[in-house]
Motif scaffolding. Sequence first.
Motif, mmCIF file in Angstrom:
data_model
loop_
_atom_site.group_PDB
_atom_site.id
_atom_site.type_symbol
_atom_site.label_atom_id
_atom_site.label_comp_id
_atom_site.label_asym_id
_atom_site.label_seq_id
_atom_site.Cartn_x
_atom_site.Cartn_y
_atom_site.Cartn_z
ATOM 1 N N ASP A 1 77.402 74.008 108.893
ATOM 2 C CA ASP A 1 76.706 72.809 108.965
ATOM 3 C C ASP A 1 77.101 72.012 109.818
ATOM 4 O O ASP A 1 78.495 71.742 110.254
ATOM 5 C CB ASP A 1 76.644 71.964 107.588
ATOM 6 N N TYR A 2 76.335 71.192 110.739
ATOM 7 C CA TYR A 2 76.701 70.246 111.879
ATOM 8 C C TYR A 2 77.510 69.082 111.407
ATOM 9 O O TYR A 2 78.639 68.795 112.182
ATOM 10 C CB TYR A 2 75.362 69.642 112.230
ATOM 11 N N TYR A 3 77.550 68.528 110.386
ATOM 12 C CA TYR A 3 78.544 67.485 109.677
ATOM 13 C C TYR A 3 79.683 68.205 108.979
ATOM 14 O O TYR A 3 80.447 67.156 108.856
ATOM 15 C CB TYR A 3 77.778 66.689 108.896
ATOM 16 N N SER A 4 79.830 69.461 109.049
ATOM 17 C CA SER A 4 80.834 69.904 108.240
ATOM 18 C C SER A 4 82.353 70.132 109.111
ATOM 19 O O SER A 4 82.131 70.064 110.164
ATOM 20 C CB SER A 4 80.635 71.055 107.459
ATOM 21 N N PRO A 5 83.523 70.026 108.289
ATOM 22 C CA PRO A 5 84.555 70.241 109.145
ATOM 23 C C PRO A 5 84.634 71.810 109.478
ATOM 24 O O PRO A 5 85.482 71.894 110.547
ATOM 25 C CB PRO A 5 85.664 70.209 108.105
ATOM 26 N N ASN A 6 83.748 72.571 109.470
ATOM 27 C CA ASN A 6 83.590 73.881 109.708
ATOM 28 C C ASN A 6 82.472 74.381 110.739
ATOM 29 O O ASN A 6 82.284 75.516 110.855
ATOM 30 C CB ASN A 6 83.523 74.774 108.481
ATOM 31 N N PHE A 7 82.016 73.267 111.525
ATOM 32 C CA PHE A 7 81.039 73.381 112.358
ATOM 33 C C PHE A 7 81.759 73.907 113.771
ATOM 34 O O PHE A 7 82.577 73.564 114.390
ATOM 35 C CB PHE A 7 80.238 72.193 112.777
ATOM 36 N N ALA A 8 81.404 75.387 114.040
ATOM 37 C CA ALA A 8 81.871 75.925 115.130
ATOM 38 C C ALA A 8 81.125 76.903 115.713
ATOM 39 O O ALA A 8 81.379 78.356 115.678
ATOM 40 C CB ALA A 8 83.243 76.641 115.139
ATOM 41 N N PRO A 9 79.868 76.690 116.221
ATOM 42 C CA PRO A 9 78.864 77.740 116.594
ATOM 43 C C PRO A 9 79.342 78.477 117.830
ATOM 44 O O PRO A 9 78.994 79.695 118.240
ATOM 45 C CB PRO A 9 77.865 76.709 117.069
ATOM 46 N N GLN A 10 80.303 77.855 118.670
ATOM 47 C CA GLN A 10 80.881 78.775 119.860
ATOM 48 C C GLN A 10 81.482 80.084 119.317
ATOM 49 O O GLN A 10 81.550 81.137 120.206
ATOM 50 C CB GLN A 10 82.039 78.101 120.567
ATOM 51 N N LEU A 11 82.004 80.250 117.843
ATOM 52 C CA LEU A 11 82.673 81.298 117.491
ATOM 53 C C LEU A 11 81.592 82.656 117.609
ATOM 54 O O LEU A 11 82.215 83.569 117.581
ATOM 55 C CB LEU A 11 83.256 81.162 116.140
ATOM 56 N N ILE A 12 80.330 81.997 117.394
ATOM 57 C CA ILE A 12 79.429 83.496 117.417
ATOM 58 C C ILE A 12 78.587 83.355 118.661
ATOM 59 O O ILE A 12 78.009 84.250 119.408
ATOM 60 C CB ILE A 12 78.429 83.330 116.228
ATOM 61 N N MET A 13 78.203 82.215 119.305
ATOM 62 C CA MET A 13 77.214 81.872 120.353
ATOM 63 C C MET A 13 77.796 82.548 121.618
ATOM 64 O O MET A 13 77.123 83.157 122.676
ATOM 65 C CB MET A 13 76.609 80.807 120.520
ATOM 66 N N GLU A 14 79.057 82.449 121.834
ATOM 67 C CA GLU A 14 79.603 83.146 122.886
ATOM 68 C C GLU A 14 79.530 84.533 123.020
ATOM 69 O O GLU A 14 79.765 85.177 124.332
ATOM 70 C CB GLU A 14 81.196 82.605 123.095
ATOM 71 N N HIS A 15 79.406 85.355 122.147
ATOM 72 C CA HIS A 15 79.091 86.749 122.101
ATOM 73 C C HIS A 15 77.954 87.173 121.680
ATOM 74 O O HIS A 15 78.035 88.641 121.376
ATOM 75 C CB HIS A 15 80.410 87.346 121.345
ATOM 76 N N HIS A 16 76.774 86.482 121.623
ATOM 77 C CA HIS A 16 75.754 87.054 121.069
ATOM 78 C C HIS A 16 75.141 88.008 121.802
ATOM 79 O O HIS A 16 75.198 87.947 123.264
ATOM 80 C CB HIS A 16 74.652 86.054 120.604
ATOM 81 N N ASP A 17 74.583 89.239 121.541
ATOM 82 C CA ASP A 17 73.968 90.197 122.301
ATOM 83 C C ASP A 17 72.509 89.890 122.574
ATOM 84 O O ASP A 17 71.303 89.645 121.674
ATOM 85 C CB ASP A 17 73.788 91.502 121.670
ATOM 86 N N PRO A 18 71.906 89.474 123.959
ATOM 87 C CA PRO A 18 70.876 88.745 124.120
ATOM 88 C C PRO A 18 69.699 90.041 123.911
ATOM 89 O O PRO A 18 68.189 89.572 123.704
ATOM 90 C CB PRO A 18 70.663 88.352 125.458
#
Length: 281
Positions: free
Chosen positions: A169-186
């Motif tokens: 969640d965006y508001y949560s202390p655990n918001f870290a989209p870069q952990l998966i979006m940096e390495h997604h397979d298009p």
Amino acid sequence: MQRRTFLKAAALTTAGITAVTGLYTWRIEPYWLEFVRRDMPIRNLPPALEGKTLLQISDIHVGNRFDYQYLIDSFREAQALDPDFVVYTGDYVSYEGPEQHRQLDEVLAHTVRGKLGTVGILGNHDYGKNWSEIDVAERINEQLTAAGITVLRNARTTVADLTFLGIDDYYSPNFAPQLIMEHHDPAAPTVALCHNPDVCDLDVWNGYRGWILAGHTHGGQCKPPFLPPPLLPVENERYTAGTFDLYDGRTLYINRALGHLWPVRFNVRPEITVFRLRGEA
């Protein structure tokens, strides 16, 4: 006398309309579930997944504010559709205290699961008060996992050759989209899940092209005819409910929520979305 009679009749009519509208918004529409059906074209979809169904359930808000037997009944209706995939896009509770964990277990005993896979993410209310109680989120994560839901917290999973990206969640202390979006397979057929649609406007997507399923807004819960809802918990007030072309290869879908923060709805029926997967032309 005629004018006085007219005014009295008008006042009684207005009072009657107000009473009926109030009864409808409080007792009828909050429990008048709609199954919304949409096609979901996905790039590089394997032929074996053509025509498969994906259910989105969002914002059930188990708690003390409405009778959650309604949620159990809705889950039973959804189970009858025999979906292939089911995704949950957050806000499983309206958290006030530990009692919500017991209540959530009662509802999760009737969890809707997909024949091929069942995944979910957390929402802001799953982090307890002020969206900051990590122990509450951890307990809910355990409950969901025990119910057969694979919870994605800035993580990915591939089920039957379909990849799911789940952003915490965006508001949560655990918001870290870069952990998966940096390495997604298009090239991989993918569906992304994020609870709050405002995340779509952040520079975190790293060229992702595909569907994003969200919730959070409840469609405003009350919407005057032909006008936007007056209250939305998002920064981008374009994000109400339904399908949005983000004009860069991404398509956002915002579910109107199955549950409610408070059981009042007008012109915004609760929703479970039924997507039919198809290959992108």
